[in-house]
Design a protein around this motif. Structure first.
Motif, short mmCIF file in Angstrom:
data_model
loop_
_atom_site.label_atom_id
_atom_site.label_comp_id
_atom_site.label_asym_id
_atom_site.label_seq_id
_atom_site.Cartn_x
_atom_site.Cartn_y
_atom_site.Cartn_z
N ASP A 159 0.86 -1.18 0.00
CA ASP A 159 0.00 0.00 0.00
C ASP A 159 0.90 1.24 0.00
OD1 ASP A 159 -1.69 2.14 0.51
OD2 ASP A 159 -2.86 1.11 2.04
N PHE A 160 0.91 1.93 -1.14
CA PHE A 160 1.71 3.15 -1.23
C PHE A 160 0.81 4.38 -1.23
CE2 PHE A 160 4.67 0.02 -3.08
CZ PHE A 160 5.80 0.28 -2.30
N GLY A 161 -0.28 4.28 -0.49
CA GLY A 161 -1.18 5.40 -0.35
C GLY A 161 -2.45 5.30 -1.16
N TYR A 162 -2.63 4.17 -1.86
CA TYR A 162 -3.83 4.01 -2.69
C TYR A 162 -4.63 2.77 -2.30
CZ TYR A 162 -1.04 7.23 -5.48
OH TYR A 162 -0.28 8.29 -5.89
N GLY A 163 -4.28 2.16 -1.20
CA GLY A 163 -4.90 0.91 -0.82
C GLY A 163 -4.05 -0.27 -1.26
N THR A 164 -4.41 -1.45 -0.80
CA THR A 164 -3.65 -2.65 -1.13
C THR A 164 -3.67 -2.89 -2.64
OG1 THR A 164 -4.19 -3.64 1.00
CG2 THR A 164 -3.43 -5.13 -0.74
N MET A 165 -2.49 -3.16 -3.20
CA MET A 165 -2.37 -3.32 -4.64
C MET A 165 -2.15 -4.78 -5.03
SD MET A 165 -0.11 0.00 -5.78
CE MET A 165 -0.79 -0.04 -7.43
N TYR A 166 -2.43 -5.06 -6.30
CA TYR A 166 -2.14 -6.36 -6.92
C TYR A 166 -1.32 -6.07 -8.17
CZ TYR A 166 -5.77 -7.88 -3.75
OH TYR A 166 -6.50 -8.13 -2.61
N GLY A 167 -0.14 -6.70 -8.25
CA GLY A 167 0.83 -6.27 -9.26
C GLY A 167 0.51 -6.61 -10.68
N ASN A 168 -0.28 -7.67 -10.91
CA ASN A 168 -0.56 -8.11 -12.28
C ASN A 168 -1.92 -7.58 -12.72
OD1 ASN A 168 -0.64 -9.44 -14.76
ND2 ASN A 168 -1.44 -11.33 -13.85
N GLY A 169 -1.92 -6.58 -13.59
CA GLY A 169 -3.17 -6.03 -14.11
C GLY A 169 -3.55 -6.58 -15.47
N ASN A 170 -2.81 -7.59 -15.94
CA ASN A 170 -3.11 -8.14 -17.26
C ASN A 170 -4.39 -8.97 -17.24
OD1 ASN A 170 -0.76 -7.14 -18.61
ND2 ASN A 170 0.43 -8.70 -17.54
N LEU A 171 -5.07 -8.99 -18.36
CA LEU A 171 -6.31 -9.76 -18.47
C LEU A 171 -6.01 -11.25 -18.36
CD1 LEU A 171 -7.87 -7.58 -21.26
CD2 LEU A 171 -9.05 -8.16 -19.14
N MET A 172 -6.77 -11.94 -17.51
CA MET A 172 -6.56 -13.36 -17.25
C MET A 172 -7.85 -14.17 -17.43
SD MET A 172 -3.32 -13.37 -16.31
CE MET A 172 -3.08 -14.96 -15.51
N SER A 173 -8.94 -13.50 -17.70
CA SER A 173 -10.26 -14.11 -17.68
C SER A 173 -10.58 -14.83 -18.98
CB SER A 173 -11.31 -13.02 -17.44
OG SER A 173 -11.17 -11.99 -18.41
N PRO A 174 -11.66 -15.64 -18.97
CA PRO A 174 -12.10 -16.27 -20.22
C PRO A 174 -12.32 -15.23 -21.31
CG PRO A 174 -13.27 -17.21 -18.35
CD PRO A 174 -12.49 -16.05 -17.82
N PHE A 175 -11.97 -15.57 -22.52
CA PHE A 175 -12.09 -14.74 -23.73
C PHE A 175 -11.07 -13.62 -23.71
CE2 PHE A 175 -13.84 -11.22 -26.25
CZ PHE A 175 -14.09 -11.86 -27.44
N TRP A 176 -11.15 -12.71 -22.76
CA TRP A 176 -10.29 -11.54 -22.75
C TRP A 176 -8.83 -11.90 -22.44
CZ3 TRP A 176 -12.46 -7.60 -25.00
CH2 TRP A 176 -13.85 -7.47 -24.95
N GLY A 177 -8.61 -12.90 -21.60
CA GLY A 177 -7.26 -13.24 -21.19
C GLY A 177 -6.42 -13.91 -22.26
N LEU A 178 -7.03 -14.32 -23.36
CA LEU A 178 -6.25 -14.93 -24.43
C LEU A 178 -5.22 -13.96 -25.00
CD1 LEU A 178 -8.87 -17.07 -26.41
CD2 LEU A 178 -7.16 -17.85 -24.77
N SER A 179 -5.54 -12.67 -25.00
CA SER A 179 -4.57 -11.70 -25.53
C SER A 179 -3.28 -11.73 -24.72
CB SER A 179 -5.18 -10.29 -25.53
OG SER A 179 -5.53 -9.89 -24.22
N THR A 180 -3.39 -11.83 -23.40
CA THR A 180 -2.21 -11.88 -22.55
C THR A 180 -1.39 -13.13 -22.84
OG1 THR A 180 -3.42 -10.72 -20.80
CG2 THR A 180 -1.43 -11.89 -20.15
N PHE A 181 -2.08 -14.27 -22.93
CA PHE A 181 -1.37 -15.53 -23.17
C PHE A 181 -0.68 -15.51 -24.53
CE2 PHE A 181 -1.14 -19.91 -24.74
CZ PHE A 181 -0.44 -20.50 -23.71
N TYR A 182 -1.36 -15.05 -25.55
CA TYR A 182 -0.77 -15.05 -26.90
C TYR A 182 0.46 -14.14 -26.96
CZ TYR A 182 -4.61 -17.66 -29.11
OH TYR A 182 -5.50 -18.64 -29.50
N MET A 183 0.44 -12.98 -26.27
CA MET A 183 1.62 -12.12 -26.26
C MET A 183 2.81 -12.83 -25.63
SD MET A 183 0.57 -8.17 -25.43
CE MET A 183 -0.35 -8.47 -23.91
#
Length: 450
Positions: free
Chosen positions: A170-194
């Motif tokens: 937390d750097f002043g914005y609340g607890t963070m999660y470092g990976n913002g890449n799409l991981m979900s069904p359909f949308w996450g395929l772009s991340t995997f293909y890259m």
């Protein structure tokens, strides 16, 4: 037929006091265009329903670029090659059109014939919280914990290190999660293909030169293991995200980075008409170039073209030449540049003329328009041939099984390999191997010496 989230750029005038694109078309031609909306995830299903049961009332279909092959194989899209020869669109103009002949072929043709009208630039673009990275306390903590200075990443290894570092802090914005890449069904395929495309130099091709899948090699399994591990640093609800939720995560400073669609800055940076910031990340956002991996003495950076709103003339249209001319007008470098500068929809810039237009730069911010050319230069085509829907669904199901712990990465990719081999055999009659071979010509070969 058009995705709901893009219709604003057709119906809303920009800047204030200007006519809309549809108003201008009607004024110049006397022809009224009725727009039928559909959600971005459902639209191609509706297109295929119209192909099989429609009465020809839909002249123009729209949907994901990836669906072109399936639409052509179904007989639903009109081959517009003769119209292109007759009317000479400016898509490939060396100064105003797309940057290379290869990109023109990628966006506007299928198997060497003109079927597609590109209305979007969904080459995945990397956004990050530049203002957060530059904070001295963040820099000091990263150096202490990771062992080198925090900077924009060049490789997936560095992306993962950044993801791991920020998760739980937390750097002043609340607890963070470092990976913002799409991981979900359909949308996450772009991340995997890259990630997968960068596993070898000049590319890790998803199929070999004979059109056989390469989805359970050691490199593909290693890529899957990395992809699955990155879920550890994702928001808890990441497997339900669409692109909209992924945008919101970086706007709300919930995640520091994302390789995603190019409208993040347009909708989340800057200020509303009443002077309030559009999001928590207003003034903090930046873009960096595509990432990849070191292969021997080469750095292979790869983006990917995924989704990307595309239109086609319906083969059932009673007005095919008029429909073609409407789409040529809409996708021309002048009309599209004006339309894409309009912040009321999700068409994104990709033509050279778009990226130097002050209205477009104001809408997207210079940090985005400066980054887009590198994303295009390194953008690999994802699947776009007859059988694409079945192939992507098979990969999606198995990736989700691995992400949720139902299968190991090897088990999942062995299953993908088997499913893809069966799908290819079923699609032989539709020329899938020829289409796979033809698609190789549009893959980038640029690499960096290190």
């Amino acid at each position: 037929m058009m995705p709901d989230n893009a219709i604003g750029q057709l119906r809303t005038g920009f800047p204030e006091g200007a006519p809309s694109a549809l108003d201008l078309w009607k004024k110049e031609t006397g022809i009224e265009v009725e727009v039928v909306g559909a959600s971005s995830t459902d639209i191609f299903t509706k297109v295929m329903q119209d192909v099989t049961t429609g009465d020809g009332s839909i002249d123009v279909y729209s949907g994901p670029w990836n669906s072109t092959g399936d639409l052509v194989a179904s007989g639903g899209a009109l081959d517009c090659t003769d119209y292109v020869t007759k009317y000479q669109p400016d898509w490939g103009d060396p100064e105003r059109g797309v940057s290379t002949k290869e990109v023109e072929q990628l966006l506007y043709t299928y198997n060497g014939k003109y079927y597609s009208f590109a209305l979007d630039g969904d080459f995945q673009t990397w956004y990050y919280l530049k203002g957060l990275y530059e904070k001295p306390e963040v820099q000091e903590a990263f150096l202490s914990e990771v062992g080198y200075e925090l900077r924009t990443p060049d490789t997936w290894e560095q992306v993962d290190a950044i993801s791991k570092f920020f998760t739980g802090k937390d750097f002043g914005y609340g607890t963070m999660y470092g990976n913002g890449n799409l991981m979900s069904p359909f949308w996450g395929l772009s991340t995997f293909y890259m990630r997968l495309a960068s596993m070898d130099a000049p590319n890790y091709y998803f199929f070999d030169e004979d059109g056989n899948p390469q989805m359970n090699t050691d490199l593909a399994i290693q890529c899957t293991e990395e992809h699955v591990r990155s879920l550890e640093w994702s928001p808890p609800d990441a497997l339900t995200f669409t692109f909209a939720e992924s945008f919101a995560a970086i706007w709300n400073c919930r995640t520091p980075q994302s390789g995603t669609y190019t409208a993040v800055g347009k909708f989340g940076d800057g200020y509303n008409a009443d002077g309030t910031p559009k999001s928590k990340s207003t003034g903090m956002l930046g873009c960096h170039g595509p990432v990849g991996r070191v292969v021997g003495d080469k750095l292979v950076r790869r983006s990917a073209l995924y989704y990307s709103i595309t239109s086609w003339v319906s083969s059932k249209s009673a007005n095919p030449e008029a429909a073609y001319l409407f789409l040529q007008w809409l996708s021309s470098t002048r009309m599209f540049t004006w339309m894409v500068s309009n912040p009321s929809g999700t068409f994104d810039p990709f033509q050279q003329a778009n990226l130097v237009e002050p209205f477009v730069i104001d809408t997207y911010f210079p940090y985005t328009t400066d980054a887009i050319p590198a994303s295009i230069e390194t953008g690999v085509p994802t699947l776009n041939f007859a059988g694409q829907s079945a192939l992507d669904t098979a990969l999606d199901e198995e990736l989700q099984a691995a992400l949720t712990g139902q299968k190991t990465s090897k088990e999942a990719m062995d299953a993908v390999q088997s499913k893809w081999e069966r799908i290819i055999r079923r699609q032989e009659r539709n020329g899938i191997r020829d289409a796979i071979k033809a698609s190789r010509a549009s893959w980038p070969t640029v690499v960096e010496n290190i």
